[in-house]
Design a protein around this motif. Structure first.
Motif, PDB file in Angstrom:
ATOM      1  N   ALA A 112       0.817  -1.210   0.000  1.00 57.98           N
ATOM      2  CA  ALA A 112       0.000   0.000   0.000  1.00 57.98           C
ATOM      3  C   ALA A 112       0.856   1.267   0.000  1.00 57.98           C
ATOM      4  O   ALA A 112       0.501   2.262  -0.640  1.00 57.98           O
ATOM      5  N   ALA A 113       1.970   1.232   0.715  1.00 58.48           N
ATOM      6  CA  ALA A 113       2.831   2.418   0.774  1.00 58.48           C
ATOM      7  C   ALA A 113       3.320   2.798  -0.619  1.00 58.48           C
ATOM      8  O   ALA A 113       3.296   3.969  -1.019  1.00 58.48           O
ATOM      9  N   ALA A 114       3.756   1.813  -1.388  1.00 61.63           N
ATOM     10  CA  ALA A 114       4.230   2.078  -2.746  1.00 61.63           C
ATOM     11  C   ALA A 114       3.099   2.592  -3.629  1.00 61.63           C
ATOM     12  O   ALA A 114       3.280   3.524  -4.432  1.00 61.63           O
ATOM     13  N   TYR A 115       1.917   2.013  -3.485  1.00 56.18           N
ATOM     14  CA  TYR A 115       0.782   2.404  -4.325  1.00 56.18           C
ATOM     15  C   TYR A 115       0.374   3.851  -4.070  1.00 56.18           C
ATOM     16  O   TYR A 115       0.218   4.642  -5.015  1.00 56.18           O
ATOM     17  N   TRP A 116       0.204   4.220  -2.790  1.00 50.72           N
ATOM     18  CA  TRP A 116      -0.303   5.555  -2.493  1.00 50.72           C
ATOM     19  C   TRP A 116       0.756   6.632  -2.718  1.00 50.72           C
ATOM     20  O   TRP A 116       0.427   7.779  -3.057  1.00 50.72           O
ATOM     21  N   LYS A 117       2.011   6.292  -2.580  1.00 61.22           N
ATOM     22  CA  LYS A 117       3.063   7.244  -2.949  1.00 61.22           C
ATOM     23  C   LYS A 117       3.004   7.532  -4.454  1.00 61.22           C
ATOM     24  O   LYS A 117       3.177   8.675  -4.889  1.00 61.22           O
ATOM     25  N   ALA A 118       2.751   6.491  -5.233  1.00 67.50           N
ATOM     26  CA  ALA A 118       2.636   6.674  -6.676  1.00 67.50           C
ATOM     27  C   ALA A 118       1.413   7.517  -7.024  1.00 67.50           C
ATOM     28  O   ALA A 118       1.472   8.364  -7.933  1.00 67.50           O
ATOM     29  N   ARG A 119       0.314   7.309  -6.296  1.00 70.61           N
ATOM     30  CA  ARG A 119      -0.886   8.108  -6.555  1.00 70.61           C
ATOM     31  C   ARG A 119      -0.643   9.586  -6.303  1.00 70.61           C
ATOM     32  O   ARG A 119      -1.308  10.448  -6.871  1.00 70.61           O
ATOM     33  N   ASP A 120       0.317   9.866  -5.427  1.00 69.21           N
ATOM     34  CA  ASP A 120       0.645  11.259  -5.131  1.00 69.21           C
ATOM     35  C   ASP A 120       1.834  11.771  -5.937  1.00 69.21           C
ATOM     36  O   ASP A 120       2.444  12.777  -5.596  1.00 69.21           O
ATOM     37  N   GLY A 121       2.203  11.018  -6.989  1.00 71.03           N
ATOM     38  CA  GLY A 121       3.173  11.540  -7.931  1.00 71.03           C
ATOM     39  C   GLY A 121       4.566  10.957  -7.886  1.00 71.03           C
ATOM     40  O   GLY A 121       5.409  11.305  -8.713  1.00 71.03           O
ATOM     41  N   HIS A 150      -4.900  18.437  -0.973  1.00 71.88           N
ATOM     42  CA  HIS A 150      -3.468  18.567  -1.199  1.00 71.88           C
ATOM     43  C   HIS A 150      -2.887  17.329  -1.879  1.00 71.88           C
ATOM     44  O   HIS A 150      -1.699  17.292  -2.181  1.00 71.88           O
ATOM     45  N   HIS A 151      -3.756  16.328  -2.122  1.00 68.80           N
ATOM     46  CA  HIS A 151      -3.306  15.117  -2.797  1.00 68.80           C
ATOM     47  C   HIS A 151      -3.437  15.265  -4.311  1.00 68.80           C
ATOM     48  O   HIS A 151      -4.121  16.154  -4.810  1.00 68.80           O
TER      49      HIS A 151
END
Length: 684
Positions: free
Chosen positions: A134-143, A612-613
């Motif tokens: 999940a950490a990798a996925y949501w970091k990617a969603r934020d750019g 801010h996302h």
């Protein structure tokens, strides 16, 4: 008895061949059906009918900058005995119990191509990326562009193969100098008898037992807590429950759950009639032969080619109807799915095809058809369809040709708007022909089903037929938490089932027709009391505590005000004082007032403008607060604007020849096999 050692190629039943992998925990994976770096599709536990056609693909993966070894082999052997057992030895890092496979064979493994006399496709290579957590996925969603893990692939495919000999087969991929991936496939005998001449599969998309209970309360009279009448569903003699999990996830969507009913195989979210691979093309994944395809090539001994009908209140290219005829891992490829229907390599070309989704049929204003093609003309000229776009034209059709009825640019309007709040039909751009016109003359589900059955009966009374009919808006309206519209469409399904039974009896087809009513998945809906809306509305918008006092539970959960005086199976009034306190456990932040929305479907949440996302965050929709609803803090991720599916078992009702097989608890894949047995499907 002496057994030659040459027959014990894997082991006797006292020695383990290999551990059979259990489903591993976690939300992210490299590829759903492939727990190892070597992949076999179909995967372990695949279940076939002898003679059914299917594709096979193997993939070998390597992560990072490493290239996979292109030297690998695929072998297959038929087993005399095969089973798995659960061991209590803790030999696994994710489960204290693990399974070992025991097998025994009379012949050595053979090269897959030689065994099936099938030529593989040329070896292919490609690459893809995935997120490990999940950490990798949501970091990617934020750019963040660095969190995805690259995977390089080498692959081989075999198309349209068959296993004609029933039994258990072990398939082994050997790769990377000694690594192996194994799969057990089970092949059932092709049905040699036929119990049902016809089958109707009704799908209440998203329907659960709790929804049926609520629909009964809305529509049926009761006295002293006893119902004086029951739903048509309540009167079915056979009741079952269906487990809905997908191949690689706890919660299913309509695509792969409907595919399970039409193929007998598990698949992944968004996939239709395929095992999803990692290739770039969403239409080249390993295909599973569909029930309708088997229906088209059924042996003459068992009745020959049968008719196929598809009816829905959703887009006709949407997941549930498309599962009857389409093969793709991406259900939103609507334009290409429409083309598949008449031009695909194994096109089903249904005799009846009715619902919404007109924007994918033309290139006029508002149209999104493939290459701007006029598919209304193509269906008419290339396949001989009679094409209709309104209820009047549909009802008057009495011809012998196939019937295509497309009644809306998108999903058809729901029963509540088609029949009660008709002003909501005045929606410019909703015409199935494009332009600015509105779709004002849409048929109801029962009218489409009965007309479709008339066409099927005219074309295939001798051979028999299969129809899938979907009440789609049960699910479509549960997503935006519009419970009144969802339950109204469930009642429309129940009414349609009753009218269908009456039609079959008039035609003398009731003794020959198996009727199944079920759902593809559920929503976590339930009723926990009743609401006095007059008291609720007497308080101002932000007086949540006072408004909550209008909710009665236990001894204060009095009867709602709905009455069906005309006996049509629907409440005469929907905007009543005493309503149901109902909801789900999975929703975006919204405000709830427990009252019908007379001006169209709810929009419970809207995107806020100051996130801010890099992705949208949703907050309660101010326009949804007609009566100043009480605040419900969301239980889903911030970017969710709708409710989601649940994993509960769904009910199944059955009657007619072969219905006894549907009693009890079953996997969704078993529904296909039971239908296939009843119809006598399976090719040479």
């Amino acid at each position: 008895m002496h057994i030659p050692t040459t027959t014990l190629l894997l082991s006797l039943s006292i020695a383990a061949v290999a551990s059979a992998g259990l489903d591993k925990p976690g939300q992210f994976r490299r590829l759903g059906a492939c727990p190892d770096m070597g992949c076999i599709f179909p995967p372990d536990r695949a279940h076939f009918i002898a003679g059914a056609k299917f594709d096979v693909r193997v993939e070998v993966h390597a992560e990072g900058s490493t290239s996979p070894n292109p030297k690998y082999t695929l072998q297959i052997q038929k087993l005399d005995q095969a089973h798995t057992s659960t061991s209590t030895d803790n030999n696994d890092d994710y489960n204290p119990k693990y399974q070992r496979r025991f097998a025994r064979a009379n012949s050595p493994p053979q090269d897959f191509s030689t065994f099936l006399d099938a030529k593989p496709s040329p070896q292919e290579t490609w690459n893809f990326t995935y997120f490990k957590d999940a950490a990798a996925y949501w970091k990617a969603r934020d750019g963040d562009t660095t969190t995805a893990t690259p995977v390089n692939v080498v692959s081989t495919a075999w198309r349209q193969v068959q296993l004609l000999d029933p039994g258990t087969y072990q398939v082994t991929l050997q790769y990377d100098s000694g690594k192996t991936t194994e799969a057990l496939w089970t092949v059932d005998p092709a049905p040699t008898t036929r119990k049902a001449k016809n089958v109707i599969l009704f799908i209440g998309d998203g329907m659960t037992t709790a929804m049926i209970t609520a629909a009964r309360l809305l529509s049926k009279p009761h006295s002293s807590g006893h119902y004086l009448q029951k739903l048509h569903l309540d009167q079915f003699p056979v009741l079952g429950h269906v487990m809905t999990h997908s191949l690689d996830s706890l919660i299913t969507d309509s695509a792969n759950s409907a595919s399970a009913y039409n193929t007998g195989h598990k698949s992944s979210v968004n996939a239709l009639g395929v095992y999803p691979d990692s290739s770039p093309d969403p239409f080249d994944d390993p295909k599973q032969e569909l029930l309708a395809e088997l229906m088209r090539r059924r042996s003459k001994k068992l009745g020959g080619r049968g008719g196929v009908g598809i009816v829905t209140t959703a887009d006709v290219w949407d997941a549930t109807p498309a599962a009857v005829f389409s093969h793709t891992r991406r259900r939103d490829e609507g334009a290409r799915i429409i083309d598949q229907m008449i031009r695909g390599p194994t096109a089903v070309v249904a005799d009846v095809y009715m619902g919404g989704g007109g924007n994918k049929f033309h290139g006029n204003k508002g149209g999104e058809s493939l290459n701007g093609t006029d598919y209304y003309a193509a269906y008419e000229k290339e396949r001989g369809y009679k094409v209709v776009h309104d209820k009047a034209s549909m009802l008057t059709y009495e011809g012998d040709g196939p019937l295509l009825g497309i009644f809306h640019a998108g999903n058809m309007n729901v029963w509540l708007d088609r029949n009660v709040y008709k002003h909501n039909l005045n929606s410019p751009g909703s015409s199935p022909l494009g332009g600015d016109a509105s779709a004002l003359d849409q048929p109801n589900l029962d009218q489409m089903v009965i007309k479709g059955l008339e066409v099927l009966d005219r074309r295939y009374r001798k051979e028999g037929w299969f129809m899938m009919a979907e009440a789609a808006a049960v699910d479509i309206m549960m997503h935006p938490l519009d419970y009144d519209r969802a339950l109204a469409d469930l009642l429309e399904l129940d009414s349609t089932v009753g009218k269908t039974k009456a039609w079959l009896k008039r035609q003398g087809l009731d003794k020959d027709t198996l009727i199944i009513v079920t759902a593809d998945h559920g929503h976590s809906f339930d009723v926990y009391g009743s609401v006095d809306t007059q008291y609720f509305n007497s308080f101002e918008s932000e007086q949540d505590l006072e408004k909550k006092n209008s909710i009665g539970t236990y001894e204060f959960s009095g009867w709602p005000s709905y009455v069906d005086a005309d006996g049509d199976g629907f409440p005469d009034e929907w905007d009543v004082q005493y309503t149901l306190a109902a909801g789900t456990v999975a929703f975006p932040s919204h405000r709830e007032d427990f009252q019908v929305n007379i001006n169209g479907s709810r929009v419970p949440a809207v995107a806020q403008g100051n996130s801010h996302h890099h992705y949208s965050e949703y907050v309660p929709n101010p326009g949804d607060n007609v009566h100043g609803g009480i605040m419900k803090a969301g239980t889903l991720k911030a970017e969710a604007n709708n409710g989601v599916h649940s994993f509960q078992d769904v009910p199944l009702f059955a009657m007619g020849p072969g219905s006894e097989a549907f009693a009890g608890v079953m996997d969704n894949t078993e529904v296909f096999h039971k239908i296939a047995q009843a119809l006598g499907l399976g090719g040479k």
